[in-house]
Motif scaffolding. Structure first.
Motif, PDB file in Angstrom:
ATOM      1  N   GLU C  13      41.359  27.153  39.522  1.00 43.98           N
ATOM      2  CA  GLU C  13      41.045  28.447  38.929  1.00 43.98           C
ATOM      3  C   GLU C  13      39.878  29.100  39.669  1.00 43.98           C
ATOM      4  N   VAL C  17      40.477  32.948  41.200  1.00 43.37           N
ATOM      5  CA  VAL C  17      39.791  34.180  40.768  1.00 43.37           C
ATOM      6  C   VAL C  17      38.889  34.743  41.863  1.00 43.37           C
TER       7      VAL C  17
ATOM      8  N   PRO D 102      33.274  35.725  40.498  1.00 38.45           N
ATOM      9  CA  PRO D 102      34.701  36.030  40.631  1.00 38.45           C
ATOM     10  C   PRO D 102      34.896  37.495  41.009  1.00 38.45           C
ATOM     11  N   ASN D 104      36.789  39.800  39.775  1.00 43.29           N
ATOM     12  CA  ASN D 104      36.784  40.708  38.622  1.00 43.29           C
ATOM     13  C   ASN D 104      35.368  41.107  38.242  1.00 43.29           C
TER      14      ASN D 104
END
Lengths: 110, 110, 110, 110
Positions: C13, C17, D102, D104
């Protein structure tokens, strides 16, 4: 201080007649050189420091050939990167000399 | 093919005036050289092979100085091991030539 | 003996990301892991063996974080190679046990 | 996330019954681990990145056993340094998460 021109030419020809140029990217060469470095280190992993200063003749010869492998890849990689090793060594020694002044100079500055 | 005599003498003096000889066992030097090798490798870890062949000037200069560090430790360690690097390189290239014959020779032997 | 499943999922993960999957080929990961290994080794290059057994708290913490980096890359690389590390460790310890018999066994065989 | 307790105990006993404890200073262990790391890297030195993602079964098994060697030395060295690897990994992942946010999060901060 160190002339690697002859060795560079020799290694160019060595790679050319074996059709190895396609493998000799700097990325691959630095990996191969690191592997040779570790083969050199393997001789010393369980030695004391004193033992590493008192190599027997058989070990010294094996160590010498591993050091040669590192130097061969270093000169080959410098060629592929268009780097002048002699020039780089001169600049690095000058930089190291500034970073780590001799003991006398430090004493004089006190 | 490669004369490291001047560099050897320079590095002896560099160590002597800094009182570093006590640290310069071959065991310690091969560790330090491996660390420099990894600093060299770090530049290439996320590059493609093609990118490693097309270094920009800033990276090439950083790479050159890391290669110099490896060469400096190699010459210093050879001195501490009483190894003649030039002689070792000559013998290693001859051995490599036997181990990996040129393509022409292989073709001729068929 | 060692369960790396949770860490594997966490690192998947972590890479996803950040859009790092494209960089995470095993070839690149082994280079990055080797660089972390050398950063770990750097702490020990000028230490005596005894000093390496008596780390102060600051150095121990720095060493711990470098060891973590190696382990993180190892688990990530195993995942990208579809290798079960726990299974590999079990088989390797069995192989090592055969290659290097315990002293008692050797004595008994005399 | 990763429990190395069983492996740690196993390796302690493995070393004890071979009288290897005297060799297992962290300085020596980090050298030995680096050598194993290079043996792992050797499998990948001439591969393309894509080839490193498509290992055949024979190579995958050899790679798995080299990775096991690295993990074995890592757990052994952590034990000799009195380091909790699991705890170190947790802290390192948190640090890495701060250092490399990340995508985002980065977008949100614009």
């Amino acid at each position: 201080m160190i002339n690697t021109e002859n060795l560079k030419q020799c290694l160019r020809e060595f790679a050319a007649v074996r059709d190895w140029e396609k493998y000799h990217s700097p990325k691959n060469l630095v990996m191969a050189m690191s592997v040779e470095m570790a083969e050199l280190m393997e001789h010393f992993e369980w030695m004391t420091e004193q033992q590493s200063l008192d190599l027997d003749n058989k070990t010294r010869e094996e160590v010498a050939l591993e050091m040669a492998d590192v130097l061969i890849y270093l000169v080959r990689m410098a060629d592929r990167c268009e780097i002048d090793l002699n020039d780089a060594v001169k600049r690095k020694i000058a930089l190291n000399g500034e970073k780590y002044p001799p003991l006398n100079d430090r004493a004089n500055k006190k």
